[in-house]
Design a protein around this motif. Structure first.
Motif, PDB file in Angstrom:
ATOM      1  N   ALA A 526     -15.396   5.713   3.651  1.00 39.68           N
ATOM      2  CA  ALA A 526     -15.787   6.397   2.414  1.00 39.68           C
ATOM      3  C   ALA A 526     -17.196   6.963   2.526  1.00 39.68           C
ATOM      4  O   ALA A 526     -17.467   8.085   2.068  1.00 39.68           O
ATOM      5  N   LYS A 527     -18.099   6.214   3.139  1.00 35.27           N
ATOM      6  CA  LYS A 527     -19.470   6.706   3.319  1.00 35.27           C
ATOM      7  C   LYS A 527     -19.494   7.886   4.284  1.00 35.27           C
ATOM      8  O   LYS A 527     -20.217   8.864   4.072  1.00 35.27           O
ATOM      9  N   GLU A 528     -18.688   7.784   5.328  1.00 34.64           N
ATOM     10  CA  GLU A 528     -18.658   8.850   6.321  1.00 34.64           C
ATOM     11  C   GLU A 528     -18.086  10.144   5.730  1.00 34.64           C
ATOM     12  O   GLU A 528     -18.596  11.239   5.991  1.00 34.64           O
ATOM     13  N   GLN A 529     -17.009  10.015   4.931  1.00 36.03           N
ATOM     14  CA  GLN A 529     -16.346  11.191   4.365  1.00 36.03           C
ATOM     15  C   GLN A 529     -16.922  11.593   3.004  1.00 36.03           C
ATOM     16  O   GLN A 529     -16.522  12.609   2.449  1.00 36.03           O
ATOM     17  N   ASN A 530     -17.840  10.766   2.484  1.00 36.81           N
ATOM     18  CA  ASN A 530     -18.462  11.026   1.181  1.00 36.81           C
ATOM     19  C   ASN A 530     -17.403  11.181   0.089  1.00 36.81           C
ATOM     20  O   ASN A 530     -17.410  12.115  -0.703  1.00 36.81           O
ATOM     21  N   LYS A 531     -16.461  10.219   0.042  1.00 36.61           N
ATOM     22  CA  LYS A 531     -15.393  10.211  -0.943  1.00 36.61           C
ATOM     23  C   LYS A 531     -15.437   8.919  -1.753  1.00 36.61           C
ATOM     24  O   LYS A 531     -15.868   7.872  -1.247  1.00 36.61           O
ATOM     25  N   MET A 561      -4.142  13.659  -5.058  1.00 36.28           N
ATOM     26  CA  MET A 561      -5.477  13.073  -5.232  1.00 36.28           C
ATOM     27  C   MET A 561      -5.678  11.871  -4.319  1.00 36.28           C
ATOM     28  O   MET A 561      -6.745  11.695  -3.725  1.00 36.28           O
ATOM     29  N   LEU A 562      -4.645  11.019  -4.210  1.00 36.90           N
ATOM     30  CA  LEU A 562      -4.759   9.844  -3.342  1.00 36.90           C
ATOM     31  C   LEU A 562      -4.942  10.260  -1.887  1.00 36.90           C
ATOM     32  O   LEU A 562      -5.676   9.608  -1.132  1.00 36.90           O
ATOM     33  N   LYS A 563      -4.289  11.340  -1.496  1.00 38.81           N
ATOM     34  CA  LYS A 563      -4.324  11.784  -0.106  1.00 38.81           C
ATOM     35  C   LYS A 563      -5.617  12.524   0.238  1.00 38.81           C
ATOM     36  O   LYS A 563      -6.192  12.316   1.313  1.00 38.81           O
ATOM     37  N   ASP A 564      -6.079  13.370  -0.697  1.00 43.94           N
ATOM     38  CA  ASP A 564      -7.192  14.271  -0.375  1.00 43.94           C
ATOM     39  C   ASP A 564      -8.536  13.847  -0.952  1.00 43.94           C
ATOM     40  O   ASP A 564      -9.580  14.155  -0.367  1.00 43.94           O
ATOM     41  N   ASP A 565      -8.535  13.181  -2.109  1.00 48.32           N
ATOM     42  CA  ASP A 565      -9.790  12.974  -2.835  1.00 48.32           C
ATOM     43  C   ASP A 565     -10.323  11.549  -2.780  1.00 48.32           C
ATOM     44  O   ASP A 565     -11.490  11.328  -3.136  1.00 48.32           O
ATOM     45  N   TYR A 566      -9.501  10.602  -2.382  1.00 47.31           N
ATOM     46  CA  TYR A 566      -9.922   9.195  -2.386  1.00 47.31           C
ATOM     47  C   TYR A 566      -9.721   8.557  -1.017  1.00 47.31           C
ATOM     48  O   TYR A 566      -8.879   8.999  -0.221  1.00 47.31           O
ATOM     49  N   VAL A 567     -10.494   7.512  -0.776  1.00 48.87           N
ATOM     50  CA  VAL A 567     -10.242   6.618   0.357  1.00 48.87           C
ATOM     51  C   VAL A 567      -9.538   5.388  -0.211  1.00 48.87           C
ATOM     52  O   VAL A 567     -10.093   4.691  -1.071  1.00 48.87           O
ATOM     53  N   LEU A 568      -8.310   5.154   0.231  1.00 48.75           N
ATOM     54  CA  LEU A 568      -7.482   4.070  -0.306  1.00 48.75           C
ATOM     55  C   LEU A 568      -7.699   2.789   0.498  1.00 48.75           C
ATOM     56  O   LEU A 568      -7.504   2.771   1.716  1.00 48.75           O
ATOM     57  N   ILE A 569      -8.106   1.737  -0.196  1.00 48.40           N
ATOM     58  CA  ILE A 569      -8.261   0.411   0.425  1.00 48.40           C
ATOM     59  C   ILE A 569      -7.279  -0.524  -0.264  1.00 48.40           C
ATOM     60  O   ILE A 569      -7.439  -0.832  -1.447  1.00 48.40           O
ATOM     61  N   SER A 570      -6.259  -0.961   0.449  1.00 49.29           N
ATOM     62  CA  SER A 570      -5.230  -1.851  -0.104  1.00 49.29           C
ATOM     63  C   SER A 570      -5.434  -3.254   0.438  1.00 49.29           C
ATOM     64  O   SER A 570      -5.322  -3.487   1.647  1.00 49.29           O
ATOM     65  N   LEU A 571      -5.740  -4.185  -0.434  1.00 44.92           N
ATOM     66  CA  LEU A 571      -6.003  -5.573  -0.038  1.00 44.92           C
ATOM     67  C   LEU A 571      -4.865  -6.447  -0.548  1.00 44.92           C
ATOM     68  O   LEU A 571      -4.637  -6.548  -1.757  1.00 44.92           O
ATOM     69  N   TYR A 572      -4.135  -7.077   0.366  1.00 45.59           N
ATOM     70  CA  TYR A 572      -2.951  -7.884   0.036  1.00 45.59           C
ATOM     71  C   TYR A 572      -3.378  -9.337  -0.180  1.00 45.59           C
ATOM     72  O   TYR A 572      -3.715 -10.042   0.773  1.00 45.59           O
ATOM     73  N   SER A 624     -17.719   4.227  -6.016  1.00 42.89           N
ATOM     74  CA  SER A 624     -18.404   5.188  -5.154  1.00 42.89           C
ATOM     75  C   SER A 624     -18.732   4.502  -3.833  1.00 42.89           C
ATOM     76  O   SER A 624     -18.696   3.259  -3.748  1.00 42.89           O
ATOM     77  N   PRO A 625     -19.079   5.268  -2.791  1.00 44.56           N
ATOM     78  CA  PRO A 625     -19.475   4.616  -1.529  1.00 44.56           C
ATOM     79  C   PRO A 625     -20.702   3.723  -1.677  1.00 44.56           C
ATOM     80  O   PRO A 625     -20.945   2.851  -0.846  1.00 44.56           O
ATOM     81  N   ASN A 626     -21.473   3.936  -2.769  1.00 47.18           N
ATOM     82  CA  ASN A 626     -22.641   3.086  -3.047  1.00 47.18           C
ATOM     83  C   ASN A 626     -22.279   1.897  -3.933  1.00 47.18           C
ATOM     84  O   ASN A 626     -23.167   1.227  -4.461  1.00 47.18           O
ATOM     85  N   LEU A 627     -20.979   1.673  -4.099  1.00 45.69           N
ATOM     86  CA  LEU A 627     -20.444   0.532  -4.857  1.00 45.69           C
ATOM     87  C   LEU A 627     -20.743   0.616  -6.348  1.00 45.69           C
ATOM     88  O   LEU A 627     -20.889  -0.400  -7.026  1.00 45.69           O
ATOM     89  N   GLU A 628     -20.817   1.838  -6.860  1.00 44.21           N
ATOM     90  CA  GLU A 628     -20.925   2.024  -8.304  1.00 44.21           C
ATOM     91  C   GLU A 628     -19.517   2.097  -8.892  1.00 44.21           C
ATOM     92  O   GLU A 628     -18.669   2.848  -8.411  1.00 44.21           O
ATOM     93  N   ILE A 629     -19.255   1.292  -9.913  1.00 40.82           N
ATOM     94  CA  ILE A 629     -17.948   1.304 -10.580  1.00 40.82           C
ATOM     95  C   ILE A 629     -17.862   2.563 -11.432  1.00 40.82           C
ATOM     96  O   ILE A 629     -18.710   2.799 -12.301  1.00 40.82           O
TER      97      ILE A 629
END
Length: 660
Positions: A526-531, A561-572, A624-629
């Motif tokens: 997310a930081k690398e892609q600024n998403k 939006m999920l594919k292009d605009d966000y970085v998806l992190i799925s935690l099981y 956000s990549p800066n961990l802002e909710i």
């Protein structure tokens, strides 16, 4: 009546005796403020999960248990200045205890001033006993080890090694704009709807049980018994209605023991629905039930039980005698109702919400459906003439139930396979098994083969043909889904997910999306892609997670939006894979309690609880990549709400980037 209500409340309070939680519904911390050389103010703060509440120290007597502090060493090492003060509370009248109770929601803060009697005292211990309630109430203990001078507390409890301390600290993230989470999660309406769904399933199960040979012949016999024995018709009707009421009561009472086992664990649903061996046990039990319906053997309770209940009904008479008559019916009909009730129990473990409450709702629905005919036919005895005659059709009903039991059995085996990541019941194999089962059911209904308890072969009835056609149509529907010709939306969340497949796929994520199953790895991307980040707390055996992925994420605008605009992190949080040895550690809570983190699921479940004060799945957070909710969390919602939520997150992310 009040005595009975109090008894039920006491029963509900014993949940922690049978199973302690890994993560409490309330997370506690403490702080110390020095007022003078000898005076200090101690503050104890509890963050209470949504839906739970903690009782005040000053809640009314005769109601739920109050919070109580024990200050060890008080009177010898230090003295208490005044009483323990509390933050804002809520007052509400309790129908059970008939008193006005006082409690906290969301947050509980206690403050206590102390004065040292011995200047050398630098550490004190405080114990908090409290009762926390949701659908059930559980007594809890919290132990605070307090250093007045800021030094490390010397304790005899297990000391963590440096590696555990470091790994434990790495679970905590520095969230910005954390107050947004205090608004609670948007959605989460599934539990109420599921409660009605379980009630409906129970009612449907009761209606089906009425059509079995264990129950159906009892209807005219029992109704005739009440109406003919009574000298007055009104008395006979009253007795029949009373009989029906006791049937409902008996099945409700059967659910009460499950409240005792309803753990206070914040991961309660995962503990039940994702425990590998429990799912395998359910699989075996349901297969056993199915073959009893096929006529290979019969499940019965000891006949002496029925004889004793029947004798008691004749001996005591009156209302108590009618109760024993209803209990006799429950025992005698067990060979037919037992497997149906087993299916009901299985359904509650697959649904969202409190398992014991769900089961009680299902049992009440089952008992109500079973009891209705006895009351209705007593009111309108002429209707008895319209009842169909007993016959082979009841055996057919049992066989149909047997196939349904087998289908449900493989759902539990699939849960175990998914959580254990064995790769045995991939999506294609699961659907293939179901196709075979429903094809066999259709063939049976059309007379292609028979079971041991089937009577002489007769002409196929119209209802049998209709159910046979429905089973054949459902088999075709499954075949089309297996061939990817149609999407199995009707079964969404029931078969294994699309990516759990025999076919080699480039992605092990829902819908072929790119996702990361480690938070730090996803954060770096997310930081690398600024998403912005879509943080998805999910589970292998989470039915509503699959529904969201297959019915909501699959919408074109949301998918884009999920594919292009966000970085998806799925935690099981239910992943039972063991962590590498060098990544296993002990995590220490602020209260001093230590939890072993040995599996992937334990790691991410703890991560969710300590950072987001939540334990349910699905649970979605935008960061956000800066961990802002970026906005409030959401859970199980419809596509329209979810799309607006994602758009709002993108807008807030753009605003945060433009801020200096």
């Amino acid at each position: 009546m009040r005595v009975l209500a109090i008894l039920f409340a006491i029963l509900f309070n014993f949940g922690s005796v049978f199973g302690q939680s890994e993560d409490n519904p309330a997370i506690w911390s403490h702080s110390v403020e020095k007022i003078s050389e000898t005076e200090y103010e101690l503050t104890f703060k509890g963050i209470i999960q949504e839906g739970w509440h903690v009782y005040s120290q000053y809640t009314a007597e005769g109601g739920s248990l109050p919070s109580e502090f024990t200050f060890e060493g008080a009177g010898e090492d230090y003295e208490l200045i005044g009483g323990t003060e509390e933050s804002e509370t809520i007052k509400e009248y309790s129908e059970i205890f008939e008193v006005e109770e006082t409690f906290f929601k969301g947050e509980a803060i206690f403050t206590q001033k102390i004065k040292l009697l011995r200047p050398e005292v630098s550490q004190i211990s405080v114990n908090l006993f409290y009762q926390i309630c949701k659908e059930v109430c559980i007594p809890m203990d919290e132990f605070f080890q307090i250093s007045l001078d800021g030094s490390a507390f010397i304790t005899e409890t297990k000391n963590l090694d440096e590696a555990s301390v470091a790994l434990g600290e790495s679970l905590k993230i520095d969230l910005q704009n954390r107050e947004v989470l205090s608004q609670g999660a948007l959605g989460n309406s599934a539990s109420k709807s599921n409660l009605w769904m379980i009630f409906g399933l129970g009612f449907l199960g009761g209606l089906i049980a009425l059509l079995t040979p264990c129950v159906f012949p009892m209807i005219p016999l029992t109704v005739s018994f009440f109406t003919k024995r009574s000298q007055q018709r009104s008395k006979g009707i009253f007795n029949a209605i009373q009989y029906g009421f006791f049937i409902v009561l008996i099945y409700f009472l059967l659910s009460l023991p499950f409240h005792l086992f309803d753990s206070v664990d914040s991961q309660i649903l995962n503990t039940i629905a994702t425990n590998i061996w429990l799912n395998i046990l359910f699989f075996i039990i349901f297969v056993f039930f199915a073959f009893s319906f096929f006529g290979y053997y019969e499940l019965t309770l000891p006949s002496s039980w029925a004889n004793k209940m029947d004798a008691a009904s004749h001996k005591v008479g009156g209302g108590l005698g009618i109760f024993f008559m209803a209990l006799t019916l429950a025992i005698v009909s067990f060979s037919c109702t037992g497997p149906i009730l087993g299916g009901l129990l299985g359904s509650t473990t697959l649904a969202e919400g409190n398992v014991a409450i769900n089961l009680s709702a299902g049992m009440v629905g089952f008992g109500l459906a079973l009891a209705l005919p006895f009351a209705l036919f007593a009111l309108f005895p002429a209707w008895l003439n319209s009842l169909p005659k007993s016959g082979g059709w009841m055996t057919t009903v049992k066989v149909v139930l047997g196939f349904l039991e087998l289908a449900l059995a493989f759902k539990f085996l699939s849960n175990a396979d998914l959580v254990g990541n064995w790769g045995i019941l991939k999506r294609e194999i699961f659907l293939g098994v179901w196709i075979v089962l429903f094809v066999l059911l259709a063939l049976y209904l059309f007379g292609a083969f028979r079971f041991p308890h089937d009577g002489p072969k007769q002409k196929l009835s119209v209802p049998r043909k209709i159910v046979g056609l429905f089973s054949a149509a459902f088999s075709i529907y499954l075949i089309l889904g297996l061939a990817n010709i149609t999407h199995l939306r009707f079964l969404s969340g029931f078969p294994p997910p699309d990516f759990y497949s025999l076919q080699q796929t480039d992605s092990e994520c829902p819908l072929g999306l790119d996702c990361y199953k480690d938070f730090d790895e996803g954060l770096a991307v997310a930081k690398e892609q600024n998403k912005p980040i879509l943080l998805d707390f999910t589970g292998w055996a989470c039915v509503n997670c699959r529904k969201m992925e297959e019915n909501v994420w699959s919408q074109a605008s949301i998918y884009r939006m999920l594919k292009d605009d966000y970085v998806l992190i799925s935690l099981y949080v239910d992943d039972r894979k063991e962590l590498p040895t060098d990544e296993q550690f002990d995590f220490k809570y602020d209260s001093g309690r230590i939890k072993s983190i040995e599996t992937i699921g334990q790691k991410w479940g703890t991560f969710q609880t300590i950072n987001f004060n939540a334990a349910s799945q699905p649970y979605y957070v935008l960061l956000s990549p800066n961990l802002e909710i970026l906005n409030e969390a959401v859970q199980y919602v419809d596509a329209e709400v979810y799309e607006e939520w994602l758009k709002s997150g993108l807008e807030n992310y753009q605003l945060s980037m433009n801020r200096p």
